[in-house]
Design a protein around this motif. Structure first.
Motif, PDB file in Angstrom:
ATOM      1  N   THR A 267       0.847  -1.185   0.000  1.00  0.00           N
ATOM      2  CA  THR A 267       0.000   0.000   0.000  1.00  0.00           C
ATOM      3  C   THR A 267       0.881   1.233   0.000  1.00  0.00           C
ATOM      4  OG1 THR A 267      -1.967   1.012   0.967  1.00  0.00           O
ATOM      5  CG2 THR A 267      -0.289   0.259   2.507  1.00  0.00           C
ATOM      6  N   ILE A 313      -7.244  -4.563   0.053  1.00  0.00           N
ATOM      7  CA  ILE A 313      -7.553  -5.219   1.335  1.00  0.00           C
ATOM      8  C   ILE A 313      -9.049  -5.524   1.439  1.00  0.00           C
ATOM      9  CG2 ILE A 313      -7.877  -3.103   2.683  1.00  0.00           C
ATOM     10  CD1 ILE A 313      -6.190  -6.308   3.987  1.00  0.00           C
ATOM     11  N   THR A 388     -20.568   0.881   2.835  1.00  0.00           N
ATOM     12  CA  THR A 388     -19.646   1.727   2.076  1.00  0.00           C
ATOM     13  C   THR A 388     -18.280   1.780   2.757  1.00  0.00           C
ATOM     14  OG1 THR A 388     -19.170   4.088   1.795  1.00  0.00           O
ATOM     15  CG2 THR A 388     -21.180   3.566   2.900  1.00  0.00           C
ATOM     16  N   GLU A 391     -13.530   6.098   1.683  1.00  0.00           N
ATOM     17  CA  GLU A 391     -13.356   7.526   1.929  1.00  0.00           C
ATOM     18  C   GLU A 391     -14.638   7.995   2.608  1.00  0.00           C
ATOM     19  OE1 GLU A 391     -13.734   9.884  -1.666  1.00  0.00           O
ATOM     20  OE2 GLU A 391     -14.522   8.140  -2.693  1.00  0.00           O
ATOM     21  N   PRO A 392     -14.632   9.201   3.164  1.00  0.00           N
ATOM     22  CA  PRO A 392     -15.863   9.671   3.792  1.00  0.00           C
ATOM     23  C   PRO A 392     -16.967   9.741   2.738  1.00  0.00           C
ATOM     24  CG  PRO A 392     -14.003  11.119   4.313  1.00  0.00           C
ATOM     25  CD  PRO A 392     -13.533  10.172   3.254  1.00  0.00           C
ATOM     26  N   ASP A 414     -21.274   2.299   7.235  1.00  0.00           N
ATOM     27  CA  ASP A 414     -20.117   3.065   6.746  1.00  0.00           C
ATOM     28  C   ASP A 414     -18.892   2.621   7.550  1.00  0.00           C
ATOM     29  OD1 ASP A 414     -18.172   4.942   6.153  1.00  0.00           O
ATOM     30  OD2 ASP A 414     -19.431   6.692   6.563  1.00  0.00           O
ATOM     31  N   GLN A 418      -8.477   0.312   7.313  1.00  0.00           N
ATOM     32  CA  GLN A 418      -7.315   0.501   6.447  1.00  0.00           C
ATOM     33  C   GLN A 418      -6.688  -0.839   6.092  1.00  0.00           C
ATOM     34  OE1 GLN A 418      -4.953   2.699   9.456  1.00  0.00           O
ATOM     35  NE2 GLN A 418      -5.292   4.516   8.197  1.00  0.00           N
ATOM     36  N   THR A 419      -5.851  -0.832   5.054  1.00  0.00           N
ATOM     37  CA  THR A 419      -5.055  -2.018   4.722  1.00  0.00           C
ATOM     38  C   THR A 419      -4.346  -2.521   5.987  1.00  0.00           C
ATOM     39  OG1 THR A 419      -4.670  -1.032   2.553  1.00  0.00           O
ATOM     40  CG2 THR A 419      -3.238  -2.861   3.186  1.00  0.00           C
ATOM     41  N   THR A 500      -3.158   6.728  12.666  1.00  0.00           N
ATOM     42  CA  THR A 500      -3.837   6.238  11.456  1.00  0.00           C
ATOM     43  C   THR A 500      -3.478   7.011  10.201  1.00  0.00           C
ATOM     44  OG1 THR A 500      -5.706   7.747  11.721  1.00  0.00           O
ATOM     45  CG2 THR A 500      -5.871   5.611  12.839  1.00  0.00           C
ATOM     46  N   ASP A 502      -5.115   9.715   9.488  1.00  0.00           N
ATOM     47  CA  ASP A 502      -6.366  10.404   9.148  1.00  0.00           C
ATOM     48  C   ASP A 502      -6.669  11.499  10.167  1.00  0.00           C
ATOM     49  OD1 ASP A 502      -6.778   8.725   7.026  1.00  0.00           O
ATOM     50  OD2 ASP A 502      -8.657   7.871   7.752  1.00  0.00           O
ATOM     51  N   VAL A 514     -14.795  11.015  10.081  1.00  0.00           N
ATOM     52  CA  VAL A 514     -13.459  11.012   9.487  1.00  0.00           C
ATOM     53  C   VAL A 514     -13.417  12.081   8.403  1.00  0.00           C
ATOM     54  CG1 VAL A 514     -11.795   9.657   8.161  1.00  0.00           C
ATOM     55  CG2 VAL A 514     -13.110   8.576  10.003  1.00  0.00           C
ATOM     56  N   ARG A 517      -7.063  12.105   4.814  1.00  0.00           N
ATOM     57  CA  ARG A 517      -5.654  11.839   5.091  1.00  0.00           C
ATOM     58  C   ARG A 517      -4.930  13.127   5.467  1.00  0.00           C
ATOM     59  NH1 ARG A 517      -4.372   6.576   5.683  1.00  0.00           N
ATOM     60  NH2 ARG A 517      -2.277   7.437   5.674  1.00  0.00           N
ATOM     61  N   LYS A 523      -6.521   9.626  -2.011  1.00  0.00           N
ATOM     62  CA  LYS A 523      -7.524   8.609  -2.317  1.00  0.00           C
ATOM     63  C   LYS A 523      -8.225   9.006  -3.606  1.00  0.00           C
ATOM     64  CE  LYS A 523      -7.829   5.366   0.305  1.00  0.00           C
ATOM     65  NZ  LYS A 523      -8.812   4.480   0.777  1.00  0.00           N
ATOM     66  N   ARG A 528      -5.909   3.965  -3.020  1.00  0.00           N
ATOM     67  CA  ARG A 528      -4.886   4.689  -2.268  1.00  0.00           C
ATOM     68  C   ARG A 528      -3.620   4.813  -3.095  1.00  0.00           C
ATOM     69  NH1 ARG A 528      -3.564   2.578   3.760  1.00  0.00           N
ATOM     70  NH2 ARG A 528      -1.464   3.413   3.999  1.00  0.00           N
TER      71      ARG A 528
HETATM   72  C1  WT7 Z   1      -7.850   4.969   4.189  1.00  0.00           C
HETATM   73  C2  WT7 Z   1      -7.366   3.548   4.114  1.00  0.00           C
HETATM   74  C3  WT7 Z   1      -9.960  -0.279   4.172  1.00  0.00           C
HETATM   75  C4  WT7 Z   1     -10.645  -0.459   2.971  1.00  0.00           C
HETATM   76  C5  WT7 Z   1     -10.354   0.401   1.816  1.00  0.00           C
HETATM   77  C6  WT7 Z   1      -9.349   1.450   1.976  1.00  0.00           C
HETATM   78  C7  WT7 Z   1      -9.907   6.073   4.093  1.00  0.00           C
HETATM   79  C8  WT7 Z   1     -11.466   4.128   4.407  1.00  0.00           C
HETATM   80  C9  WT7 Z   1     -13.258   5.109   5.143  1.00  0.00           C
HETATM   81  C10 WT7 Z   1     -14.535   5.519   5.624  1.00  0.00           C
HETATM   82  C11 WT7 Z   1     -13.713   7.712   5.709  1.00  0.00           C
HETATM   83  C12 WT7 Z   1     -12.269   6.086   4.955  1.00  0.00           C
HETATM   84  C13 WT7 Z   1      -9.109   6.581   5.264  1.00  0.00           C
HETATM   85  C14 WT7 Z   1      -8.158   5.447   5.573  1.00  0.00           C
HETATM   86  N1  WT7 Z   1     -11.162   5.442   4.488  1.00  0.00           N
HETATM   87  N2  WT7 Z   1     -12.727   3.914   4.791  1.00  0.00           N
HETATM   88  N3  WT7 Z   1     -15.534   4.664   5.817  1.00  0.00           N
HETATM   89  N4  WT7 Z   1     -14.710   6.831   5.900  1.00  0.00           N
HETATM   90  N5  WT7 Z   1     -12.492   7.384   5.238  1.00  0.00           N
HETATM   91  O1  WT7 Z   1      -8.159   0.965   2.525  1.00  0.00           O
HETATM   92  O2  WT7 Z   1      -6.560   1.815   0.836  1.00  0.00           O
HETATM   93  O3  WT7 Z   1      -5.788   1.158   3.149  1.00  0.00           O
HETATM   94  O4  WT7 Z   1      -7.126   3.228   2.775  1.00  0.00           O
HETATM   95  O5  WT7 Z   1      -9.078   5.095   3.474  1.00  0.00           O
HETATM   96  O6  WT7 Z   1      -8.407   7.717   4.853  1.00  0.00           O
HETATM   97  O7  WT7 Z   1      -6.997   5.842   6.262  1.00  0.00           O
HETATM   98  P1  WT7 Z   1      -6.834   1.750   2.295  1.00  0.00           P
END
Ligand code: WT7
Length: 634
Positions: A267, A313, A388, A391-392, A414, A418-419, A500, A502, A514, A517, A523, A528
């Motif tokens: 990642t 992931i 979902t 991202e937010p 929601d 993260q990975t 994190t 975030d 949230v 980043r 994103k 990512r």
């Molecule tokens: C980053 C992680 C984990 C699965 C896919 C992404 C953002 C992820 C949300 C959510 C707001 C979110 C964060 C996090 N993120 N889900 N529900 N609400 N932000 O995994 O590629 O490792 O990315 O995705 O910024 O740190 P990833």
């Protein structure tokens, strides 16, 4: 405060509540917090262990936590062997639809048979416990089969997303020192062929470790097969060795230590070199299955569809391992959501009777713009819950998803994670009252907080850094080959606390919102990407002296990549060169990394020590104040 901006609260529906495994989120949070180790041990007892653990959590060498110490198991055993001993052998494990409409289905029995045969093939090629295997495929059933076969023989899979390209693949093969690549001739996306095998061939010219390439025939176009190195998957699966090793279609499942590595998943971070996040057999299994079952209330009779790609992931945890651990039926679709028309997803929800559906905000926004008529042509009444991730989610998309797809009766789960976390960390359960745009509260057993720069919890409504305060079973164990970076990146900003990357706010009800980043991660459509990776792809072009990449708001993608390029002497800015540079990034990294816009500049804002000040570029692009410029070079 966010809940004043969006004051709506959606209470759980009585029907969803009546069926829910967990009737009260708060009570379960409380229960888990009284004895977190006992809580996770109870969850772990749902699985088969060849030998029980001696200790639930070993935190004697922080932050290198160990879970279920001394326990022996294998995640593939719990995904397959365990189910084929029961009536579930005849239950569908996987339903797959190709972009052209082909359908393939696998019962647990059939999936186990294919995994056994392929694990025999891998063993016959010399793949053994601990070896790394790179998987670079389209979304075809052979992808989960390959992952499960690796797990079964104790090999460590490294799945590289099939939308990545030459340089991204090369870097990941090299870093993992894989000996085997499993790929396809090509994959279908939007009616076009993605030339996976050609990309592998090109990447392998830059790699030294690969001995064998296994190629699944999917698209059927002519590809180069190097004799002695490349083999067709079907030919290998037809060999006596695929069936012979353990007699019939069986194959021994390797006994693994709970802490033995299961996979690496690369990642993006703050440097140009992607990080190999390492996950294990035992803790990952417990965390992923528990979160899927409780957050999505997955029942024996449900049909689950997670639209992600197994190369990320989300696909690892919630297309492959989570559903198979629960003995559920997982649906997987090969192609694009709008092929051939924007109702493709909705038509498949109807056709297969999907009950629980999990996707990303960017996809919802993308499909929303085609209007309600497309989903309204389909019977979506089987849907019970929606989810979902990535991202937010903006409240407008949330409400559309809730009203048009869920007909107002499906909670929107929601999930923030993260990975690195492997499993959901902050998420509603079906019983949680919802606020559009908030991932609500931590999963039971997880303690999240929001800190200021100095490590003090911020007041309700204030923005700060999202942190996780205690270990959880599916947490990453390290960055493969780089434990120092693991400590420095995640556990050094606040000692003993997981950082994190975030930013977030907590409202007066304890709901977490949230924001996004705070590092150099962008994103794009939920994917990512690291600014540094895009920059290094740009500077590998002969015309480019220096480059900077930033993420700017985009209506559908959430964020899009904007780049600033300084040319080498002798090159002149032009529209044609900008297009050539975009194509170059696409070729090296993959189409998702293609910059939205390239701006040619004479100079980049840098600190006196030579670091590019991306925040200055970002502020300028948004017309915002540029902030503290005291470190800016003259
Ligand atoms: C980053 C992680 C984990 C699965 C896919 C992404 C953002 C992820 C949300 C959510 C707001 C979110 C964060 C996090 N993120 N889900 N529900 N609400 N932000 O995994 O590629 O490792 O990315 O995705 O910024 O740190 P990833």
């Amino acid at each position: 405060m966010p809940n004043e901006i969006h004051p709506e609260i959606y209470p759980p529906s009585p029907e969803v509540m009546a069926a829910a495994y967990i009737k009260s989120h708060d009570e379960m949070i409380h229960k888990a917090s009284e004895d977190p180790e006992g809580f996770w041990a109870d969850r772990a007892r749902e699985f088969e262990w060849f030998k029980p653990w001696d200790k639930v959590l070993d935190d004697s060498n922080k932050p290198f936590f160990k879970w279920f110490v001394g326990g022996r198991t294998n995640i593939a055993y719990n995904c397959l062997d365990r189910h084929v001993k029961t009536w579930r052998r005849n239950k569908l494990a996987l339903i797959w639809e190709g972009e052209k409409g082909e359908v393939r289905t696998f019962s647990y029995h059939a999936l186990n048979r294919e995994v056994c045969k392929f694990s025999n093939v891998l063993r016959s090629m010399g793949v053994k416990k601990g070896d790394r295997v790179t998987i670079y495929m389209g979304r075809v059933p052979e992808l989960p089969i390959a992952m499960l076969a690796c797990a079964k023989v104790g090999a460590v899979h490294s799945v590289v997303y099939g939308g990545f390209s030459v340089e991204a693949l090369h870097g990941r093969i090299d870093d993992s020192q894989s000996n085997v690549v499993i790929t396809c001739d090509g994959s279908w996306m939007n009616g076009k062929i993605v030339e996976l095998k050609n990309i592998v061939d090109e990447a392998l010219k830059r790699c030294a470790t690969i001995e064998h390439v296994i190629v699944v025939k999917r698209t059927g176009q002519q590809v180069q097969m190097e004799s002695g190195r490349d083999y067709w998957y079907d030919d290998l699966m037809g060999l006596p060795v695929a069936r012979a090793l353990a007699g019939g279609n069986r194959s021994e499942t390797e006994v693994m230590d709970a802490e033995d590595p299961l996979f690496l998943l690369y990642t993006s971070g703050t440097t140009g070199k992607p990080k190999a996040i390492l996950h294990t057999h035992g803790g990952y299994m417990v965390g992923v299955a528990t979160t899927l079952q409780w957050a999505f209330d997955l029942k024996e009779e449900d049909r689950w569809w997670c639209t992600a790609d197994p190369g990320w992931i989300t696909g690892h945890s919630y297309i492959v391992y989570g559903p198979m651990l629960l003995g559920a039926t997982s649906f997987m679709y090969e192609g694009a959501p709008t092929f051939p028309y924007p109702n493709r997803w909705w038509s498949m929800i109807e056709k297969y009777g999907i009950n629980v559906f999990y996707t990303a905000p960017t996809a919802i926004r993308g499909l929303m713009r085609f209007g309600e008529a497309w989903p309204n042509r389909h019977d979506l009444s089987a849907l019970r819950l929606l989810g979902t991730v990535g991202e937010p989610i903006n409240p407008e998309a949330w409400r559309w998803y809730h009203r048009v797809i869920g007909k107002g009766k499906c909670p929107i789960i929601d999930t923030w994670w993260q990975t690195e976390t492997g499993m959901f960390m902050i998420t509603p359960l079906p019983a949680t009252p919802l606020k559009p745009g908030s991932a609500t509260k931590p999963f039971p057993g997880i303690i999240a907080d929001i800190y200021d720069e100095a490590g003090k919890p911020v007041a309700p409504g204030e923005e700060g850094f999202l942190v996780l305060k205690n270990p959880w079973p599916a947490m990453m164990r390290t960055i493969y080959n780089d434990p120092d970076r693991y400590v420095q990146q995640y556990w050094s900003k606040y000692p003993g606390v997981y950082f994190t990357g975030d930013s977030a706010r907590k409202d007066a009800d304890g709901y977490i919102w949230v924001i996004g980043r705070v590092d150099d991660v962008i994103k794009v459509s939920g994917y990512r990407l690291g600014t540094a990776e895009v920059e290094s792809a740009l500077v590998s072009h002969p015309a480019v002296a220096e480059a900077a990449a930033i993420g700017l708001h985009h209506e559908i993608k959430g964020h899009a990549i904007h780049t600033y390029v300084m040319l080498k002497a002798g090159y002149e800015p032009s529209e044609a060169l900008a297009e050539e540079l975009k194509a170059h990034v696409g070729h090296e990294m993959g189409p998702i990394a293609k910059p939205e816009k390239i701006t040619f500049v004479k100079q980049l804002p840098k600190t006196r020590s030579g670091k590019i000040m991306r925040r200055v570029l970002k502020a300028r692009a948004q017309g915002l104040p540029e902030g503290d410029l005291t470190t800016l070079e003259e």
